[in-house]
Design a protein around this motif. Structure first.
Motif, PDB file in Angstrom:
ATOM      1  N   GLY A  98       7.424   9.889  -5.465  1.00 35.64           N
ATOM      2  CA  GLY A  98       8.418   9.692  -4.427  1.00 35.64           C
ATOM      3  C   GLY A  98       8.422   8.298  -3.834  1.00 35.64           C
ATOM      4  N   ASN A  99       7.558   7.389  -4.355  1.00 36.59           N
ATOM      5  CA  ASN A  99       7.591   6.008  -3.888  1.00 36.59           C
ATOM      6  C   ASN A  99       8.915   5.366  -4.267  1.00 36.59           C
ATOM      7  OD1 ASN A  99       4.875   5.951  -2.863  1.00 36.59           O
ATOM      8  ND2 ASN A  99       4.173   5.876  -4.975  1.00 36.59           N
ATOM      9  N   ILE A 100       9.401   4.475  -3.418  1.00 32.78           N
ATOM     10  CA  ILE A 100      10.707   3.853  -3.597  1.00 32.78           C
ATOM     11  C   ILE A 100      10.518   2.404  -4.044  1.00 32.78           C
ATOM     12  CG2 ILE A 100      12.891   3.272  -2.471  1.00 32.78           C
ATOM     13  CD1 ILE A 100      12.092   5.419  -0.319  1.00 32.78           C
ATOM     14  N   TYR A 101      11.335   1.967  -4.994  1.00 25.29           N
ATOM     15  CA  TYR A 101      11.285   0.595  -5.490  1.00 25.29           C
ATOM     16  C   TYR A 101      12.648  -0.061  -5.267  1.00 25.29           C
ATOM     17  CZ  TYR A 101       7.067   2.269  -7.811  1.00 25.29           C
ATOM     18  OH  TYR A 101       5.836   2.808  -8.073  1.00 25.29           O
ATOM     19  N   ILE A 102      12.635  -1.287  -4.767  1.00 26.95           N
ATOM     20  CA  ILE A 102      13.874  -2.016  -4.493  1.00 26.95           C
ATOM     21  C   ILE A 102      13.810  -3.377  -5.171  1.00 26.95           C
ATOM     22  CG2 ILE A 102      15.512  -2.717  -2.717  1.00 26.95           C
ATOM     23  CD1 ILE A 102      13.686  -1.247  -0.717  1.00 26.95           C
ATOM     24  N   HIS A 142      10.026  -4.621  -4.346  1.00 23.12           N
ATOM     25  CA  HIS A 142       9.279  -4.048  -3.235  1.00 23.12           C
ATOM     26  C   HIS A 142       8.995  -2.572  -3.522  1.00 23.12           C
ATOM     27  CE1 HIS A 142      10.511  -7.311  -0.203  1.00 23.12           C
ATOM     28  NE2 HIS A 142      11.076  -7.640  -1.355  1.00 23.12           N
ATOM     29  N   ARG A 143       7.772  -2.143  -3.188  1.00 26.47           N
ATOM     30  CA  ARG A 143       7.445  -0.720  -3.284  1.00 26.47           C
ATOM     31  C   ARG A 143       7.244  -0.173  -1.871  1.00 26.47           C
ATOM     32  NH1 ARG A 143       3.232   1.293  -7.507  1.00 26.47           N
ATOM     33  NH2 ARG A 143       2.201  -0.614  -6.874  1.00 26.47           N
ATOM     34  N   LEU A 144       7.906   0.958  -1.594  1.00 23.29           N
ATOM     35  CA  LEU A 144       7.793   1.619  -0.298  1.00 23.29           C
ATOM     36  C   LEU A 144       7.237   3.018  -0.490  1.00 23.29           C
ATOM     37  CD1 LEU A 144      11.330   0.793   1.182  1.00 23.29           C
ATOM     38  CD2 LEU A 144       9.315  -0.690   1.078  1.00 23.29           C
ATOM     39  N   ALA A 145       6.576   3.531   0.533  1.00 23.87           N
ATOM     40  CA  ALA A 145       6.179   4.935   0.546  1.00 23.87           C
ATOM     41  C   ALA A 145       7.429   5.799   0.704  1.00 23.87           C
ATOM     42  CB  ALA A 145       5.193   5.186   1.683  1.00 23.87           C
ATOM     43  N   PRO A 146       7.343   7.108   0.437  1.00 27.37           N
ATOM     44  CA  PRO A 146       8.534   7.970   0.559  1.00 27.37           C
ATOM     45  C   PRO A 146       9.201   7.933   1.923  1.00 27.37           C
ATOM     46  CG  PRO A 146       6.808   9.108  -0.651  1.00 27.37           C
ATOM     47  CD  PRO A 146       6.191   7.835  -0.148  1.00 27.37           C
ATOM     48  N   ASP A 147       8.436   7.604   2.990  1.00 28.14           N
ATOM     49  CA  ASP A 147       9.028   7.553   4.322  1.00 28.14           C
ATOM     50  C   ASP A 147       9.620   6.192   4.656  1.00 28.14           C
ATOM     51  OD1 ASP A 147       6.778   6.001   4.635  1.00 28.14           O
ATOM     52  OD2 ASP A 147       5.921   7.164   6.279  1.00 28.14           O
ATOM     53  N   GLY A 148       9.628   5.255   3.681  1.00 28.92           N
ATOM     54  CA  GLY A 148      10.236   3.954   3.891  1.00 28.92           C
ATOM     55  C   GLY A 148       9.291   2.873   4.373  1.00 28.92           C
ATOM     56  N   SER A 149       8.014   3.177   4.549  1.00 32.68           N
ATOM     57  CA  SER A 149       7.055   2.161   4.981  1.00 32.68           C
ATOM     58  C   SER A 149       6.633   1.294   3.795  1.00 32.68           C
ATOM     59  CB  SER A 149       5.835   2.815   5.627  1.00 32.68           C
ATOM     60  OG  SER A 149       5.222   3.734   4.742  1.00 32.68           O
ATOM     61  N   PHE A 150       6.414   0.015   4.061  1.00 33.82           N
ATOM     62  CA  PHE A 150       6.085  -0.946   3.007  1.00 33.82           C
ATOM     63  C   PHE A 150       4.715  -0.653   2.413  1.00 33.82           C
ATOM     64  CE2 PHE A 150       3.980  -4.951   1.801  1.00 33.82           C
ATOM     65  CZ  PHE A 150       4.840  -5.384   0.794  1.00 33.82           C
ATOM     66  N   VAL A 151       4.619  -0.753   1.061  1.00 29.33           N
ATOM     67  CA  VAL A 151       3.343  -0.590   0.359  1.00 29.33           C
ATOM     68  C   VAL A 151       2.884  -1.926  -0.210  1.00 29.33           C
ATOM     69  CG1 VAL A 151       2.115   0.555  -1.523  1.00 29.33           C
ATOM     70  CG2 VAL A 151       3.783   1.836  -0.171  1.00 29.33           C
ATOM     71  N   ASP A 152       3.681  -2.501  -1.123  1.00 32.71           N
ATOM     72  CA  ASP A 152       3.308  -3.780  -1.708  1.00 32.71           C
ATOM     73  C   ASP A 152       4.486  -4.364  -2.482  1.00 32.71           C
ATOM     74  OD1 ASP A 152       3.415  -2.061  -3.846  1.00 32.71           O
ATOM     75  OD2 ASP A 152       1.392  -2.429  -4.573  1.00 32.71           O
ATOM     76  N   ILE A 153       4.266  -5.545  -3.039  1.00 34.94           N
ATOM     77  CA  ILE A 153       5.203  -6.190  -3.965  1.00 34.94           C
ATOM     78  C   ILE A 153       4.648  -5.983  -5.361  1.00 34.94           C
ATOM     79  CG2 ILE A 153       6.292  -8.333  -4.687  1.00 34.94           C
ATOM     80  CD1 ILE A 153       7.275  -7.446  -1.998  1.00 34.94           C
ATOM     81  N   VAL A 154       5.378  -5.283  -6.217  1.00 32.85           N
ATOM     82  CA  VAL A 154       4.823  -4.906  -7.521  1.00 32.85           C
ATOM     83  C   VAL A 154       5.166  -5.898  -8.621  1.00 32.85           C
ATOM     84  CG1 VAL A 154       4.664  -2.459  -7.021  1.00 32.85           C
ATOM     85  CG2 VAL A 154       6.797  -3.372  -7.911  1.00 32.85           C
ATOM     86  N   LEU A 155       6.296  -6.582  -8.518  1.00 33.62           N
ATOM     87  CA  LEU A 155       6.696  -7.565  -9.524  1.00 33.62           C
ATOM     88  C   LEU A 155       7.298  -8.764  -8.814  1.00 33.62           C
ATOM     89  CD1 LEU A 155       8.363  -5.309 -12.255  1.00 33.62           C
ATOM     90  CD2 LEU A 155       6.152  -6.441 -12.418  1.00 33.62           C
TER      91      LEU A 155
END
Length: 327
Positions: free
Chosen positions: A286-290, A299-312
């Protein structure tokens, strides 16, 4: 259930105040087992509860519309009530956050200047919208080119329909949506709409579409069934849409990511650390990628929209602005 537990609590309070230690000990041991069994039963009941949604539509005949020939579709989905057991709060398992690394690339040098504005996955094939060249390109997921097809208008976004034999394509510059055969790339049908749309996502017998300051649900004949009243639609064209399993909707405009409830358009969260938000994807957790077109990163976000990290970042790939679903 609540009434029963109120009575049990009264019995517990009475024994705490008036009972002996032995009586209190036996009662607590009994309640521990009762709580465990009740927790399991409660969770089991929740999995069986459903919300029902009924929609009415009239079948179209090739010659005429016979309004008396109709049917009611009944759809059901999980009731949306969640329960977190308090018995296991000290032993939560959190899956490891996965890292991403480039695997393969597709050579698009023959299509300069290249403007891939939309991506869809059907089986082992990738369908790409080449906006600049007014073409649909088809590749295998190993990068092998299969075919191309020309469209009457510049294709912007693409979404597969439920049977996956057809895809719907927006044209952005014209108030037209195209239904295209996903194998032959032939245009099956043109849908004339009240205005032009950029983003599209298929849902059952309708489309969720987004354009310049607008987010609508339209029927297969192009009529607007409902418009969303959501904040910040005045900040730019809606670029990409993704519907989630929990009946919420993710979309990006020219800048940020938003999550709204499909049923009423309520804004659940907004992510504004992007400067040119484009494609959206989710993984199995359920992680979100933008994709951020301006910052050239993901950008990778947790399912609730909180920032996790930059993946690429731009160093990992040549910059790009699209995603489809992570398997």
């Amino acid at each position: 259930m609540s009434e029963n537990w109120q009575k049990i609590k009264q019995e517990l309070d009475f024994n705490i105040e008036h009972g002996s230690n032995n009586q209190l000990f036996r009662l607590v041991q009994m309640l521990k087992n009762m709580i465990s069994e009740e927790d399991i039963n409660f969770q089991d009941n929740l999995t069986k509860m459903k919300n029902f949604d009924m929609n009415y539509f009239v079948k179209e005949d090739l010659c005429t519309i016979i309004s008396s020939h109709c049917k009611v579709n009944v759809a059901n989905q999980h009731c949306g009530i969640s329960h977190t057991s308090q018995l296991h709060t000290t032993a939560q398992f959190v899956p490891a956050v996965l890292s991403l690394a480039p695997d393969k690339s597709i050579d698009l040098s023959l299509y300069r200047p290249c403007g891939i504005s939309g991506i869809e996955i059907i089986g082992d094939r990738l369908l790409l919208c080449h906006f600049n060249a007014s073409k649909l390109l088809v590749y295998r997921n190993d990068g092998t080119f299969i075919k191309e097809g020309c469209t009457e208008f510049k294709p912007y976004q693409i979404s597969k329909m439920p049977n996956e034999s057809h895809v719907v394509v927006t044209t952005r510059d014209t108030p037209t949506i195209l239904i295209i055969d996903s194998e032959s790339l032939d245009c099956i049908r043109r849908i004339n709409t009240e205005q032009s749309y950029s983003a599209v996502k298929t849902i059952d017998q309708a489309f969720i579409v987004g354009g310049d300051n607008v987010l609508d649900i339209i029927s297969l004949d192009g009529n607007v069934n409902r418009s969303f009243i959501v904040p910040h639609l005045d900040k730019g064209i809606i670029r990409y849409i993704r519907n989630r399993q929990d009946d919420t909707l993710l979309f990006t405009n020219s800048f940020n990511l938003y999550c709204v409830r499909i049923i009423d358009g309520t804004l659940l969260f907004e992510y504004s650390s992007t400067t040119a938000a484009r494609g959206i994807a989710e993984d199995l957790y359920g992680n979100i990628y933008i994709a951020d077109r301006s910052q050239k990163n993901k950008h990778r976000l947790a399912p609730d929209g909180s920032f996790v990290d930059i993946v690429l970042t731009e160093d990992d790939w040549n910059w790009y602005s699209n995603f489809s679903k992570f398997q």
